[in-house]
Design a protein around this motif. Structure first.
Motif, PDB file in Angstrom:
ATOM      1  N   ASN A  11      -3.440 -44.528 -31.288  1.00 40.23           N
ATOM      2  CA  ASN A  11      -3.488 -45.819 -31.572  1.00 40.23           C
ATOM      3  C   ASN A  11      -4.551 -46.478 -32.339  1.00 40.23           C
ATOM      4  O   ASN A  11      -4.144 -47.317 -33.282  1.00 40.23           O
ATOM      5  CB  ASN A  11      -3.350 -46.564 -30.020  1.00 40.23           C
ATOM      6  CG  ASN A  11      -2.242 -46.597 -29.313  1.00 40.23           C
ATOM      7  OD1 ASN A  11      -1.069 -46.322 -29.827  1.00 40.23           O
ATOM      8  ND2 ASN A  11      -2.180 -46.416 -28.082  1.00 40.23           N
ATOM      9  N   MET A  12      -5.607 -45.977 -32.330  1.00 45.31           N
ATOM     10  CA  MET A  12      -6.720 -46.351 -33.390  1.00 45.31           C
ATOM     11  C   MET A  12      -6.399 -45.871 -34.567  1.00 45.31           C
ATOM     12  O   MET A  12      -6.508 -46.529 -35.525  1.00 45.31           O
ATOM     13  CB  MET A  12      -8.275 -45.514 -32.966  1.00 45.31           C
ATOM     14  CG  MET A  12      -8.866 -46.175 -31.600  1.00 45.31           C
ATOM     15  SD  MET A  12     -10.342 -45.387 -31.168  1.00 45.31           S
ATOM     16  CE  MET A  12      -9.633 -44.044 -30.239  1.00 45.31           C
ATOM     17  N   ALA A  13      -5.949 -44.417 -34.830  1.00 49.98           N
ATOM     18  CA  ALA A  13      -5.555 -44.054 -36.062  1.00 49.98           C
ATOM     19  C   ALA A  13      -4.397 -45.077 -36.663  1.00 49.98           C
ATOM     20  O   ALA A  13      -4.378 -45.133 -37.981  1.00 49.98           O
ATOM     21  CB  ALA A  13      -5.010 -42.497 -35.858  1.00 49.98           C
ATOM     22  N   GLN A  14      -3.362 -45.395 -35.929  1.00 48.12           N
ATOM     23  CA  GLN A  14      -2.272 -46.451 -36.413  1.00 48.12           C
ATOM     24  C   GLN A  14      -3.205 -47.699 -36.839  1.00 48.12           C
ATOM     25  O   GLN A  14      -2.791 -48.238 -38.222  1.00 48.12           O
ATOM     26  CB  GLN A  14      -1.574 -46.598 -35.482  1.00 48.12           C
ATOM     27  CG  GLN A  14      -0.563 -45.653 -35.007  1.00 48.12           C
ATOM     28  CD  GLN A  14       0.433 -45.967 -33.948  1.00 48.12           C
ATOM     29  OE1 GLN A  14       0.122 -46.096 -32.652  1.00 48.12           O
ATOM     30  NE2 GLN A  14       1.589 -46.491 -34.325  1.00 48.12           N
ATOM     31  N   ARG A  15      -3.995 -48.193 -36.233  1.00 51.62           N
ATOM     32  CA  ARG A  15      -4.724 -49.537 -36.712  1.00 51.62           C
ATOM     33  C   ARG A  15      -5.380 -49.096 -38.303  1.00 51.62           C
ATOM     34  O   ARG A  15      -5.288 -50.021 -38.879  1.00 51.62           O
ATOM     35  CB  ARG A  15      -5.608 -50.216 -35.631  1.00 51.62           C
ATOM     36  CG  ARG A  15      -4.926 -50.698 -34.522  1.00 51.62           C
ATOM     37  CD  ARG A  15      -5.560 -51.419 -33.703  1.00 51.62           C
ATOM     38  NE  ARG A  15      -6.854 -50.611 -32.976  1.00 51.62           N
ATOM     39  CZ  ARG A  15      -6.555 -50.096 -31.929  1.00 51.62           C
ATOM     40  NH1 ARG A  15      -5.413 -50.100 -31.087  1.00 51.62           N
ATOM     41  NH2 ARG A  15      -7.410 -49.392 -31.220  1.00 51.62           N
ATOM     42  N   VAL A  16      -6.233 -47.889 -37.985  1.00 53.68           N
ATOM     43  CA  VAL A  16      -6.933 -47.676 -39.303  1.00 53.68           C
ATOM     44  C   VAL A  16      -6.154 -47.567 -40.405  1.00 53.68           C
ATOM     45  O   VAL A  16      -6.376 -48.110 -41.466  1.00 53.68           O
ATOM     46  CB  VAL A  16      -7.824 -46.635 -38.992  1.00 53.68           C
ATOM     47  CG1 VAL A  16      -8.400 -46.032 -40.347  1.00 53.68           C
ATOM     48  CG2 VAL A  16      -8.966 -46.824 -37.845  1.00 53.68           C
ATOM     49  N   MET A  17      -5.010 -46.779 -40.482  1.00 49.79           N
ATOM     50  CA  MET A  17      -4.377 -46.812 -41.381  1.00 49.79           C
ATOM     51  C   MET A  17      -3.623 -47.877 -41.928  1.00 49.79           C
ATOM     52  O   MET A  17      -3.156 -48.005 -43.231  1.00 49.79           O
ATOM     53  CB  MET A  17      -2.940 -45.399 -40.924  1.00 49.79           C
ATOM     54  CG  MET A  17      -2.053 -45.239 -42.002  1.00 49.79           C
ATOM     55  SD  MET A  17      -2.525 -44.660 -43.539  1.00 49.79           S
ATOM     56  CE  MET A  17      -2.860 -42.785 -42.944  1.00 49.79           C
ATOM     57  N   GLY A  18      -3.077 -48.641 -41.069  1.00 52.31           N
ATOM     58  CA  GLY A  18      -2.443 -50.011 -41.376  1.00 52.31           C
ATOM     59  C   GLY A  18      -3.331 -50.829 -42.211  1.00 52.31           C
ATOM     60  O   GLY A  18      -2.985 -51.421 -43.248  1.00 52.31           O
ATOM     61  N   ASN A  19      -4.498 -51.062 -41.637  1.00 53.26           N
ATOM     62  CA  ASN A  19      -5.549 -51.817 -42.210  1.00 53.26           C
ATOM     63  C   ASN A  19      -6.057 -51.317 -43.545  1.00 53.26           C
ATOM     64  O   ASN A  19      -6.436 -52.029 -44.298  1.00 53.26           O
ATOM     65  CB  ASN A  19      -6.724 -51.996 -41.336  1.00 53.26           C
ATOM     66  CG  ASN A  19      -6.284 -52.980 -40.179  1.00 53.26           C
ATOM     67  OD1 ASN A  19      -5.781 -54.105 -40.310  1.00 53.26           O
ATOM     68  ND2 ASN A  19      -6.846 -52.799 -38.849  1.00 53.26           N
ATOM     69  N   MET A  20      -5.956 -50.097 -43.704  1.00 54.65           N
ATOM     70  CA  MET A  20      -6.336 -49.304 -44.833  1.00 54.65           C
ATOM     71  C   MET A  20      -5.589 -49.705 -46.101  1.00 54.65           C
ATOM     72  O   MET A  20      -5.936 -50.156 -47.200  1.00 54.65           O
ATOM     73  CB  MET A  20      -6.499 -47.834 -44.875  1.00 54.65           C
ATOM     74  CG  MET A  20      -6.733 -47.308 -46.127  1.00 54.65           C
ATOM     75  SD  MET A  20      -6.774 -45.326 -45.825  1.00 54.65           S
ATOM     76  CE  MET A  20      -4.772 -45.159 -45.901  1.00 54.65           C
ATOM     77  N   LEU A  21      -4.123 -49.542 -45.993  1.00 56.57           N
ATOM     78  CA  LEU A  21      -3.243 -49.978 -46.803  1.00 56.57           C
ATOM     79  C   LEU A  21      -3.105 -51.342 -46.863  1.00 56.57           C
ATOM     80  O   LEU A  21      -3.054 -51.816 -48.067  1.00 56.57           O
ATOM     81  CB  LEU A  21      -1.882 -49.468 -46.308  1.00 56.57           C
ATOM     82  CG  LEU A  21      -1.577 -48.042 -46.005  1.00 56.57           C
ATOM     83  CD1 LEU A  21      -0.091 -47.767 -45.671  1.00 56.57           C
ATOM     84  CD2 LEU A  21      -1.986 -47.252 -47.474  1.00 56.57           C
ATOM     85  N   ASN A  22      -3.324 -52.114 -46.056  1.00 59.02           N
ATOM     86  CA  ASN A  22      -3.267 -53.720 -46.025  1.00 59.02           C
ATOM     87  C   ASN A  22      -4.776 -54.146 -47.028  1.00 59.02           C
ATOM     88  O   ASN A  22      -4.282 -54.923 -47.977  1.00 59.02           O
ATOM     89  CB  ASN A  22      -3.344 -54.386 -44.791  1.00 59.02           C
ATOM     90  CG  ASN A  22      -3.201 -55.825 -45.051  1.00 59.02           C
ATOM     91  OD1 ASN A  22      -1.968 -56.096 -44.971  1.00 59.02           O
ATOM     92  ND2 ASN A  22      -4.110 -56.665 -44.845  1.00 59.02           N
TER      93      ASN A  22
END
Length: 212
Positions: A11-22
């Motif tokens: 779940n943390m990885a999902q947030r990091v990846m999403g915010n990274m691309l954003n």
């Protein structure tokens, strides 16, 4: 099912990846595919895929993008404040889950289902259960795997086998055998793979039939 790393972190990885691309798209001004290719070439892609705690949970998505782009301290742009989840955030969110779920590397996922194709799924999949998104990506991946990577990149380049042969100097019969799997491109002469990659505007690694 063998996942990429312990479930407690995904779940943390999902947030990091999403915010990274954003952050890369909306704050730094990169095109999604442009930034993502930089990410794939960086060491952070492999570390993320293997569940390196420092990468998937030890920093924010913006901080990871800054490291990937190697932005000097005096050039760092502060992350903006955005309402809701962007398409790019959702793309990263679902991509991180799919990578965790399948255990495939990001490089292989990109070969099978390019990141723009995942972003195009946003409508209507962002309103659906995550399992439906995963099933759709698996379906797209299986469609791609009916073709070798060489054939896929040749078609993307808009070239016939004969045209590719002319531009590389590689016999058309050899290209046909690689595309049909009758010859293993992984065992091809390095010179052949390099020439093919140059003409097809991709990395030599992109043409190899690796799985993970």
């Amino acid at each position: 099912m063998i996942c990429a790393y312990d479930k407690v972190y995904f779940n943390m990885a999902q947030r990091v990846m999403g915010n990274m691309l954003n952050y890369a798209v909306y704050d730094c001004g990169y095109e999604l595919s442009e930034y993502y290719n930089i990410f794939l070439e960086s060491g952070y892609s492999e570390r993320f895929g293997k569940g390196d705690i420092f990468v998937i949970a030890g920093m924010s998505g913006a901080e990871l993008a800054i490291k990937v782009l190697d932005i000097p301290d005096d050039k760092i742009i502060m992350p903006g404040v955005y309402d809701g989840r962007s398409q790019e955030y959702w793309t990263g969110w679902i991509l991180a889950y799919y990578q965790w779920y399948t255990g495939k590397s990001f490089r292989i996922i990109q070969k099978e289902v390019p990141i723009e194709r995942i972003r195009d799924m946003y409508n209507p999949y962002h309103e659906m259960d995550i399992s439906q998104s995963v099933d759709r990506i698996i379906e797209l991946s299986q469609q791609t795997r009916m073709e070798t990577y060489l054939k896929k990149f040749r078609k993307l380049a808009g070239l016939t086998q004969s045209q590719l042969s002319e531009e590389t100097g590689i016999p058309v019969k050899t290209i046909q055998q690689y595309e049909q799997g009758r010859k293993d491109i992984n065992k091809a002469q390095a010179e052949y793979v390099i020439k093919l990659a140059q003409v097809l505007c991709c990395s030599p690694m992109d043409l190899l039939e690796v799985r993970k």
